[in-house]
Design a protein around this motif. Sequence first.
Motif, PDB file in Angstrom:
ATOM      1  N   PHE A   1      -4.556 -13.965   6.168  1.00 47.01           N
ATOM      2  CA  PHE A   1      -5.678 -13.194   6.687  1.00 47.01           C
ATOM      3  C   PHE A   1      -5.184 -12.109   7.628  1.00 47.01           C
ATOM      4  O   PHE A   1      -4.153 -12.262   8.278  1.00 47.01           O
ATOM      5  CB  PHE A   1      -6.657 -14.087   7.460  1.00 47.01           C
ATOM      6  N   ASP A   2      -5.946 -11.034   7.730  1.00 45.86           N
ATOM      7  CA  ASP A   2      -5.703  -9.972   8.709  1.00 45.86           C
ATOM      8  C   ASP A   2      -6.609 -10.259   9.893  1.00 45.86           C
ATOM      9  O   ASP A   2      -7.809 -10.017   9.843  1.00 45.86           O
ATOM     10  CB  ASP A   2      -6.028  -8.612   8.089  1.00 45.86           C
TER      11      ASP A   2
ATOM     12  N   GLY B   1       7.411  -6.797   3.599  1.00 47.92           N
ATOM     13  CA  GLY B   1       6.906  -7.576   4.729  1.00 47.92           C
ATOM     14  C   GLY B   1       5.463  -7.244   5.085  1.00 47.92           C
ATOM     15  O   GLY B   1       5.032  -7.436   6.212  1.00 47.92           O
ATOM     16  N   LYS B   2       4.709  -6.759   4.124  1.00 48.90           N
ATOM     17  CA  LYS B   2       3.305  -6.412   4.338  1.00 48.90           C
ATOM     18  C   LYS B   2       2.404  -7.449   3.668  1.00 48.90           C
ATOM     19  O   LYS B   2       2.702  -7.905   2.576  1.00 48.90           O
ATOM     20  CB  LYS B   2       2.981  -5.035   3.736  1.00 48.90           C
ATOM     21  N   ALA B   3       1.307  -7.784   4.326  1.00 50.47           N
ATOM     22  CA  ALA B   3       0.290  -8.692   3.771  1.00 50.47           C
ATOM     23  C   ALA B   3       0.840 -10.103   3.563  1.00 50.47           C
ATOM     24  O   ALA B   3       0.435 -10.793   2.643  1.00 50.47           O
ATOM     25  CB  ALA B   3      -0.302  -8.129   2.476  1.00 50.47           C
TER      26      ALA B   3
ATOM     27  N   LYS C   1      -0.336  -8.758  -2.948  1.00 49.33           N
ATOM     28  CA  LYS C   1       0.000  -9.291  -1.624  1.00 49.33           C
ATOM     29  C   LYS C   1       1.384  -9.934  -1.648  1.00 49.33           C
ATOM     30  O   LYS C   1       2.207  -9.712  -0.757  1.00 49.33           O
ATOM     31  CB  LYS C   1      -1.045 -10.319  -1.173  1.00 49.33           C
ATOM     32  N   GLU C   2       1.637 -10.741  -2.651  1.00 53.51           N
ATOM     33  CA  GLU C   2       2.922 -11.435  -2.761  1.00 53.51           C
ATOM     34  C   GLU C   2       4.074 -10.444  -2.902  1.00 53.51           C
ATOM     35  O   GLU C   2       5.089 -10.556  -2.225  1.00 53.51           O
ATOM     36  CB  GLU C   2       2.880 -12.382  -3.963  1.00 53.51           C
ATOM     37  N   TRP C   3       3.913  -9.447  -3.772  1.00 49.06           N
ATOM     38  CA  TRP C   3       4.973  -8.475  -4.009  1.00 49.06           C
ATOM     39  C   TRP C   3       5.226  -7.633  -2.757  1.00 49.06           C
ATOM     40  O   TRP C   3       6.378  -7.433  -2.363  1.00 49.06           O
ATOM     41  CB  TRP C   3       4.604  -7.571  -5.193  1.00 49.06           C
ATOM     42  N   CYS C   4       4.178  -7.153  -2.125  1.00 50.09           N
ATOM     43  CA  CYS C   4       4.340  -6.316  -0.932  1.00 50.09           C
ATOM     44  C   CYS C   4       4.923  -7.119   0.233  1.00 50.09           C
ATOM     45  O   CYS C   4       5.680  -6.585   1.045  1.00 50.09           O
ATOM     46  CB  CYS C   4       3.009  -5.671  -0.547  1.00 50.09           C
ATOM     47  N   CYS C   5       4.610  -8.399   0.288  1.00 53.15           N
ATOM     48  CA  CYS C   5       5.191  -9.242   1.338  1.00 53.15           C
ATOM     49  C   CYS C   5       6.690  -9.390   1.097  1.00 53.15           C
ATOM     50  O   CYS C   5       7.494  -9.208   2.013  1.00 53.15           O
ATOM     51  CB  CYS C   5       4.507 -10.602   1.342  1.00 53.15           C
TER      52      CYS C   5
ATOM     53  N   ASN D   1      -7.460  -2.197   4.062  1.00 56.22           N
ATOM     54  CA  ASN D   1      -8.355  -3.271   3.614  1.00 56.22           C
ATOM     55  C   ASN D   1      -7.611  -4.253   2.711  1.00 56.22           C
ATOM     56  O   ASN D   1      -8.158  -4.780   1.760  1.00 56.22           O
ATOM     57  CB  ASN D   1      -9.545  -2.655   2.869  1.00 56.22           C
ATOM     58  N   TRP D   2      -6.335  -4.522   3.026  1.00 56.71           N
ATOM     59  CA  TRP D   2      -5.528  -5.359   2.142  1.00 56.71           C
ATOM     60  C   TRP D   2      -6.092  -6.765   1.958  1.00 56.71           C
ATOM     61  O   TRP D   2      -6.013  -7.321   0.874  1.00 56.71           O
ATOM     62  CB  TRP D   2      -4.076  -5.434   2.619  1.00 56.71           C
ATOM     63  N   GLU D   3      -6.659  -7.325   3.007  1.00 57.19           N
ATOM     64  CA  GLU D   3      -7.118  -8.713   2.922  1.00 57.19           C
ATOM     65  C   GLU D   3      -8.143  -8.894   1.810  1.00 57.19           C
ATOM     66  O   GLU D   3      -8.049  -9.815   1.009  1.00 57.19           O
ATOM     67  CB  GLU D   3      -7.712  -9.151   4.257  1.00 57.19           C
ATOM     68  N   ALA D   4      -9.121  -8.016   1.769  1.00 57.23           N
ATOM     69  CA  ALA D   4     -10.179  -8.140   0.767  1.00 57.23           C
ATOM     70  C   ALA D   4      -9.896  -7.344  -0.501  1.00 57.23           C
ATOM     71  O   ALA D   4     -10.354  -7.709  -1.569  1.00 57.23           O
ATOM     72  CB  ALA D   4     -11.505  -7.674   1.369  1.00 57.23           C
TER      73      ALA D   4
END
Length: 139
Positions: A57-58, A51-53, A43-47, A33-36
């Motif tokens: 949007f998902d 490379g996640k989130a 989100k920024e750190w995991c990206c 449920n990363w989007e919400a």
Amino acid sequence: WPQSKKDYCCSKNGQGCPTTTTVPFDCNAGWANWEAGWSAPKKEWCCEKYGKACDPFDCNFANPDMWPQSKKDYCCSKNGQGCPTTTTVPFDCNAGWANWEAGWSAPKKEWCCEKYGKACDPFDCNFANPDMWPQSKKD
């Protein structure tokens, strides 16, 4: 190393020091449920790190009928999900049918004839009293 050596070497040259490396975010926790559920910093750190989130949007999460318009627009352009499914036609060939001869524009007559076989004749011979027809229709 014994603790005394770790303490000495840590203070002298930074070797043997206790390490407590922690990461600011667990990028596996809440992934479904990363989007919400994730904060913008997570989100920024995991990206950046995994490379996640990375997307805003998902596009595989939830029913597209329930998405806000911004998500529909994004996912439609990205992978064809959430796109509008209705097609508008330029003319309603049922509207004004009873008076198509006088009431429809030439483009509407042409389009309705081509698409639906309506209003193809130059005149509606069943419309109105022949005494009321213009001369071009009588001829």
